[in-house]
Design an enzyme around this catalytic site. Structure first.
Site, PDB file in Angstrom:
ATOM      1  N   TYR A  38      76.431 -34.409 -93.915  1.00 34.99           N
ATOM      2  CA  TYR A  38      75.043 -34.495 -93.460  1.00 34.99           C
ATOM      3  C   TYR A  38      74.903 -34.223 -91.961  1.00 34.99           C
ATOM      4  O   TYR A  38      73.961 -34.692 -91.318  1.00 34.99           O
ATOM      5  CB  TYR A  38      74.471 -35.880 -93.785  1.00 34.99           C
ATOM      6  N   HIS A 113      89.531 -47.145 -68.458  1.00 35.88           N
ATOM      7  CA  HIS A 113      88.261 -47.827 -68.277  1.00 35.88           C
ATOM      8  C   HIS A 113      87.176 -46.772 -68.193  1.00 35.88           C
ATOM      9  O   HIS A 113      87.182 -45.935 -67.292  1.00 35.88           O
ATOM     10  CB  HIS A 113      88.273 -48.674 -67.009  1.00 35.88           C
ATOM     11  N   HIS A 192      54.074 -56.946-112.566  1.00 39.82           N
ATOM     12  CA  HIS A 192      55.177 -57.471-113.375  1.00 39.82           C
ATOM     13  C   HIS A 192      55.610 -56.463-114.444  1.00 39.82           C
ATOM     14  O   HIS A 192      56.128 -56.841-115.499  1.00 39.82           O
ATOM     15  CB  HIS A 192      54.817 -58.804-114.026  1.00 39.82           C
ATOM     16  N   GLN A 268      76.047 -61.654 -67.032  1.00 43.43           N
ATOM     17  CA  GLN A 268      76.617 -60.359 -66.661  1.00 43.43           C
ATOM     18  C   GLN A 268      75.983 -59.235 -67.471  1.00 43.43           C
ATOM     19  O   GLN A 268      75.832 -58.120 -66.993  1.00 43.43           O
ATOM     20  CB  GLN A 268      78.140 -60.345 -66.880  1.00 43.43           C
ATOM     21  N   SER A 316      71.364 -31.441-113.512  1.00 42.46           N
ATOM     22  CA  SER A 316      72.458 -32.188-114.123  1.00 42.46           C
ATOM     23  C   SER A 316      73.561 -31.193-114.457  1.00 42.46           C
ATOM     24  O   SER A 316      73.283 -30.058-114.863  1.00 42.46           O
ATOM     25  CB  SER A 316      71.975 -32.897-115.390  1.00 42.46           C
ATOM     26  N   SER A 361      80.218 -54.334 -76.784  1.00 39.84           N
ATOM     27  CA  SER A 361      80.770 -53.017 -76.489  1.00 39.84           C
ATOM     28  C   SER A 361      81.113 -52.258 -77.763  1.00 39.84           C
ATOM     29  O   SER A 361      80.751 -51.087 -77.934  1.00 39.84           O
ATOM     30  CB  SER A 361      82.018 -53.158 -75.613  1.00 39.84           C
ATOM     31  N   ARG A 365      78.484 -49.099 -80.156  1.00 38.68           N
ATOM     32  CA  ARG A 365      78.967 -47.760 -80.493  1.00 38.68           C
ATOM     33  C   ARG A 365      78.555 -47.327 -81.900  1.00 38.68           C
ATOM     34  O   ARG A 365      78.773 -46.182 -82.287  1.00 38.68           O
ATOM     35  CB  ARG A 365      80.487 -47.695 -80.318  1.00 38.68           C
TER      36      ARG A 365
END
Length: 483
Positions: A38, A113, A192, A268, A316, A361, A365
């Site tokens: 996709y 890092h 229903h 932080q 099908s 972190s 992602r």
């Protein structure tokens, strides 16, 4: 993410079952469907929510912070940059490409890092702009999360505005158009799963369009928050370095300069509450769309909708007559996957141990994956709806076989007549229950029953003209609410 491409000349690896490994194939074989089967539908999100896009947005935030500090002379010795220098800095962002991605990866391999790699990536380009002496200004006063929260906010905001919202709005319009075209088409309701008070097909599609549009509006009004206030949100390093600056004003001004809403109080990390709010609204949209899929699938199954054949397509593999409603089934699965990820993100991101942990972190992602499955579902539903034709004769025949649904109308008229003082209107519900429950009642029997009630002439005439196809109140007018 797809595995890294390797040369086709590399030796084949053999799996424990004796088959050759596909991991070294070139071009790379995707592990996930959004990068494989996709890919075309999910591709627009790559420019906003991929790892490469995140790094580009980190570069963008770092560059803008550098320029902002200079333009506002926040630190002693700073002055405004030349137009050429500002343009050169911003070209680091606008010219960020596949080569930049590779170079940044090489730097990160050394720093281990990601944000520090971005700092060095920018610093290495300052000399050519005559800004070498200002290399210490890159990432000034920042913790990694100062850059990350702003980069994510910019990327998510733009992905919502440029990709998700246009797709969602387009789908809502598709449903609204179907509602408009079918506003007058009578349809048997099923509460229903049983025959119930008739409606129109357009009104039922309008209900779904209205629900979807409300969630689109919630996403449209979503705030995207950001912060830049240091290692624990106290501006401690900022004040230590330049105590005379109004760092809160600088922080607010910069966040708003990026087009975000300033969060004045954080640890932080920026607390991610806005992300949880956004994902809740998106998941709600997904769930309403899932409801649309199950309803339309069911209408197809009883013949209310005909699926328009696609030239050359197989319905099908063994039954040539079939056209399977695969668009809606595919969408259901992708909506469920998207919702599970959006729910997990919303639950995970709002919790961080004390002043910071790193669970966000890894979680963040997967934002692109959550968006991708939603976009894929929206695309499938849009294509599925485009290939539907209303089988009005099937809807009409269904109504004509269920005259007992007029029992509600008859007993309500009897109640109104009783209030008006007409005699013989006792126990209307019970009398209609005896007449209709467990029995098929045709037009002749109902009209015979009405004729024997002793209703006022006006009420009797009104009921005698009523049919299942006309007993739908103001259903057609209600479609106006989705205009």
């Amino acid at each position: 993410m797809a595995p890294t491409s390797q040369s086709t000349t590399a030796p084949h690896q053999t799996l424990p079952n004796g088959r050759r490994s596909l991991a070294s194939a070139s071009p790379a074989i995707a592990l996930g469907p959004l990068d494989g089967r996709y890919q075309a539908q999910a591709a627009p999100l790559v420019d906003y929510l991929s790892e490469a896009a995140l790094n580009r947005d980190r570069v963008h935030v770092e560059v803008e912070w550098f320029v902002y500090l200079c333009e506002h002379s926040v630190l002693p010795g700073l002055s405004s940059l030349t137009e050429e220098q500002v343009a050169g800095l911003r070209r680091i962002v606008t010219e960020f490409d596949a080569g930049s991605v590779g170079e940044l990866a090489e730097v990160e391999a050394v720093t281990v890092h990601d944000v520090k790699a971005v700092e060095y990536f920018i610093g290495d380009r300052l000399e050519d702009l005559g800004l070498g002496r200002l290399k210490p200004l890159v990432h000034f006063g920042c913790t990694s999360e100062d850059i990350n929260n702003l980069a994510y906010a910019v990327g998510i905001r733009d992905a919502v505005a440029d990709v998700w919202l246009p797709a969602a709005r387009g789908l809502v319009e598709r449903v609204a158009e179907l509602a408009e075209s079918a506003r007058e088409v009578p349809m048997m309701s099923r509460t229903h799963g049983q025959p119930a008070t008739p409606t129109t097909l357009g009104k039922e599609m309008a209900v779904l369009a209205h629900r979807l549009r409300r969630q689109v509006r919630a996403v449209e009004h979503q705030e995207f928050l950001g912060k830049i206030n240091g290692a624990t949100g106290t501006y401690a390093a900022h004040v230590a370095a330049v105590p005379g600056a109004d760092w809160q004003a600088v922080s607010r001004g910069f966040v708003e300069h990026l087009g975000l809403t300033w969060n004045p109080l954080t640890t932080q990390i920026e607390s991610h509450d806005w992300q949880a709010e956004l994902y809740s609204s998106m998941a709600h949209f997904n769930r309403v769309l899932h409801n649309l899929c199950t309803d339309v699938w069911s209408y197809i199954s009883i013949g209310y909708f005909r699926q328009i054949p696609v030239e050359g397509a197989t319905g099908s593999s063994t039954m040539p007559h079939k056209i399977n409603p695969i668009r809606f089934e595919n969408a259901e699965a992708n909506l469920e996957i998207s919702c599970s990820l959006l729910d997990t993100l919303g639950q995970t991101l709002v919790t961080s141990r004390w002043q910071r942990d790193l669970t966000d972190s890894s979680s963040q992602r997967n934002i692109g994956v959550a968006f991708g499955h939603s976009i894929l579902a929206i695309s499938n539903v849009d294509k599925g709806l485009a290939k539907l034709d209303v089988a009005e004769e099937v809807l009409a025949a269904d109504l004509d076989q269920n005259w007992e649904v007029l029992a509600e109308a008859i007993q309500m008229v009897m109640r109104a007549e009783a209030v008006a003082g007409v005699e013989g209107m006792d126990n209307p519900y019970e009398r209609l229950k005896d007449l209709t429950r467990g029995h098929r009642v045709d037009q002749a029997r109902l009209r015979e029953f009405v004729a024997g009630l002793g209703l006022s002439a006006e009420a009797e005439a009104r009921l005698s003209e009523l049919t299942p196809a006309t007993y739908n109140g103001i259903a057609a007018r209600l479609v106006d609410y989705v205009r």
